[in-house]
Design an enzyme around this catalytic site. Structure first.
Site, PDB file in Angstrom:
ATOM      1  N   GLU A 251      21.354  17.242 -46.770  1.00  0.00           N
ATOM      2  CA  GLU A 251      22.959  17.350 -47.958  1.00  0.00           C
ATOM      3  C   GLU A 251      22.639  16.287 -49.385  1.00  0.00           C
ATOM      4  O   GLU A 251      22.627  16.652 -50.104  1.00  0.00           O
ATOM      5  CB  GLU A 251      23.877  17.292 -47.598  1.00  0.00           C
ATOM      6  CG  GLU A 251      25.611  16.564 -48.552  1.00  0.00           C
ATOM      7  CD  GLU A 251      26.599  16.914 -47.551  1.00  0.00           C
ATOM      8  OE1 GLU A 251      28.000  16.655 -48.751  1.00  0.00           O
ATOM      9  OE2 GLU A 251      26.792  16.250 -46.176  1.00  0.00           O
ATOM     10  N   SER A 389      29.293   7.551 -49.041  1.00  0.00           N
ATOM     11  CA  SER A 389      29.838   6.708 -50.185  1.00  0.00           C
ATOM     12  C   SER A 389      28.305   5.686 -51.088  1.00  0.00           C
ATOM     13  O   SER A 389      27.780   5.555 -49.497  1.00  0.00           O
ATOM     14  CB  SER A 389      30.894   5.802 -50.167  1.00  0.00           C
ATOM     15  OG  SER A 389      31.019   4.922 -49.098  1.00  0.00           O
TER      16      SER A 389
END
Length: 404
Positions: A251, A389
Site C-alpha cells: 500500500e 501516519s
C-alpha cells in the site's frame, strides 16, 4: 532504463528508454487513443471505468503488477513505470479494481491458500467484487497493534465483534479484508488474525463519514456477532500482523504518488502561466513561487528514481520493506505541496471551495480546473494519515533503516 551497475565507481543508472521500451510506450498510447478517441476524455464514471477495464482485460493488462502465474502480463519495473506515467497523463487510472487489485491480491499470492486464490482472484481480476480494508479502529489507527475487534472461535466459524473506522469505500464494497484479535498476548502484535469478511453478512452495518472535501468516501463499520468461516482466514491464526505488514508495504509503495504528482506538475505549469483574476500575470512569473515549484519538481525526480529502485527489487523477488515508508513519506509531502500550488494559482477563485472563507455554496466561477483541484487539496490532507501516519513512517525508517 532501470539497470544499475555497482562496482568501484559510484552507483549509476541509465535513464534512457531502450527501443523495446519506446515501442511499449507507443503501444500504451495507442491503447489509450483507441479506447478514448480525442476529444473524448475519461470522466471517472462507472461506464467509462468499465470500458477502460474491458480494454485492459482484452489486452491482458488489467493486472499489470500481478505475477504471470496469476494472470499478470509479466512487465518489467520500467514497463510499469512507463505505464503509470502514460495513463495518468491521459487522465486514466493505472488499473481498475481498487483495493482488491492492488492490496489484497499480493497478500493472497503470498499467504492465501490455493482454494482462496482460486475463489477470490478471478473476481478481483474481472472487477466483479470490490473490497475495503478493515484496519483502523477508534483508538487504533496509527497504533494499529492496539486494535480491539474480537474474533472468537465457534465451531467452523469466527464470531466477530468490534468497530472499524475511516474505512474507504465500505458503502460500495462487497467484501472486507479485516484484522481481528483472536487472543491476548503480552506482545500486542501477536494474537492478531487476518480474515476475509462478506459485507452482506448479518451484523455488518456501515455508517457514512463525510470528509472535509464534502464527499462520502470514508465510513465507520460496526461488526455485531458477524460469523466468518474459518476457511476465510488468510494465514494461520495469530499471524495476522505478519500478513498486515506485507499488505501495508505494498500500500505504501503505491502511495508514492509519483505519477499523480508528475501530472499535477505539468498542469501547474499550465495554470501558473495564466492570469488569475487580480494577478497581472501568472504565478510562475513570480520568482518566489517559481523557486518553490522548481524545488518540488527536483524532489519529485529524486522520488521517481527511488521508486524505480524499489520496483527493481520487487521484480527480483524482494519485498518493498522499509523503502515503502520512505516513498510514502516523501510522496505524500510532494503531492500535498502540488495541491497547494494549485490553490495559489486559483487565487480568489479558490475561496468558494473553502466553506469557512466564503459561507456560500460552491459555484462554477473562475478557471475550469479551480474547483476539482481545490477539492483535491482538501482530499490530500488525509494522505499524511492514510496507510500509516507520517510519524509511523519515521519510526519505521528510524528502526529498520537507521537502526536507532
Amino acid at each position: 532504463m532501470t539497470k544499475a551497475t555497482i562496482n568501484a565507481e559510484p552507483l549509476s543508472m541509465n535513464l534512457s528508454l531502450s527501443d523495446d521500451e519506446i515501442r511499449f510506450r507507443d503501444e500504451v498510447r495507442a491503447l489509450v487513443s483507441a479506447t478514448f478517441p480525442a476529444p473524448e476524455r475519461y470522466d471517472g464514471g462507472r461506464a467509462h471505468e468499465r470500458r477502460w477495464h474491458a480494454a485492459l482485460l482484452e489486452k491482458g493488462w488489467a493486472a499489470n503488477k500481478w505475477p504471470e502465474a496469476f494472470g499478470g502480463p509479466g512487465w518489467t519495473p520500467t514497463q510499469n513505470f512507463i505505464w503509470e506515467r502514460e495513463v495518468t497523463a491521459a487522465g486514466l487510472p493505472p488499473q481498475v479494481g481498487g483495493m482488491g487489485m492492488g492490496m489484497l491480491a499480493p497478500i493472497l499470492f503470498a499467504y492465501g491458500s490455493p482454494e482462496q486464490q482460486a475463489c477470490f482472484l478471478p473476481d478481483i481480476l474481472h472487477d466483479r467484487v470490490r473490497w475495503c480494508q478493515g484496519y483502523s479502529e477508534p483508538g487504533a489507527g496509527s497504533d494499529l497493534a492496539s486494535l480491539r475487534t474480537r474474533a472468537v472461535r465457534d465451531g467452523d466459524h469466527y464470531v466477530v465483534d468490534g468497530e472499524k473506522v475511516w474505512t474507504s469505500g465500505a458503502h460500495r464494497a462487497d467484501w472486507m479484508f479485516c484484522l481481528t484479535r483472536t487472543s491476548d498476548e503480552p506482545k500486542r502484535q501477536a494474537g492478531i488474525t487476518f480474515l476475509l469478511l462478506d459485507m452482506r453478512t448479518p451484523g455488518v452495518t456501515v455508517h457514512p463519514i463525510i470528509s472535509i472535501d464534502g464527499r462520502h468516501m470514508f465510513n465507520r463499520v460496526t461488526l455485531d456477532g458477524v460469523r466468518v468461516p474459518i476457511a476465510n482466514r488468510v494465514g494461520r491464526e495469530g499471524e495476522g500482523w505478519t500478513v498486515a505488514k506485507g499488505l501495508l508495504t505494498h500500500e505504501r509503495t503505491g502511495q508514492a504518488f509519483v505519477s499523480l504528482s508528475t501530472d499535477l506538475s505539468r498542469r501547474i505549469r499550465e495554470a501558473g502561466r495564466a492570469p488569475t483574476g487580480s494577478e497581472a500575470g501568472g504565478l510562475l512569473d513570480d520568482p518566489g513561487f517559481a523557486g518553490r515549484f522548481a524545488w518540488a519538481e527536483i524532489e519529485l525526480q529524486a522520488l521517481a528514481i527511488t521508486e524505480l529502485r524499489t520496483l527493481s527489487e520487487v521484480s527480483a523477488g524482494g519485498a518493498p520493506g522499509a523503502q515503502s515508508s520512505t516513498l510514502k513519506l516523501k510522496g505524500t509531502d510532494i503531492v500535498q505541496r502540488m495541491t497547494e500550488f494549485f490553490v495559489e494559482c486559483a487565487g480568489p477563485y479558490a475561496a468558494p471551495w473553502f466553506p469557512e472563507a466564503s459561507g456560500v455554496e460552491p459555484q462554477d466561477v473562475g478557471p475550469a480546473w479551480a474547483r476539482p483541484e481545490v477539492v483535491r487539496y482538501f482530499e490530500g490532507r488525509a494522505a499524511s494519515i492514510a496507510g500509516g501516519s507520517d510519524e509511523v513512517q519515521r519510526n519505521i525508517i528510524a528502526k529498520q533503516v537507521l537502526r536507532l
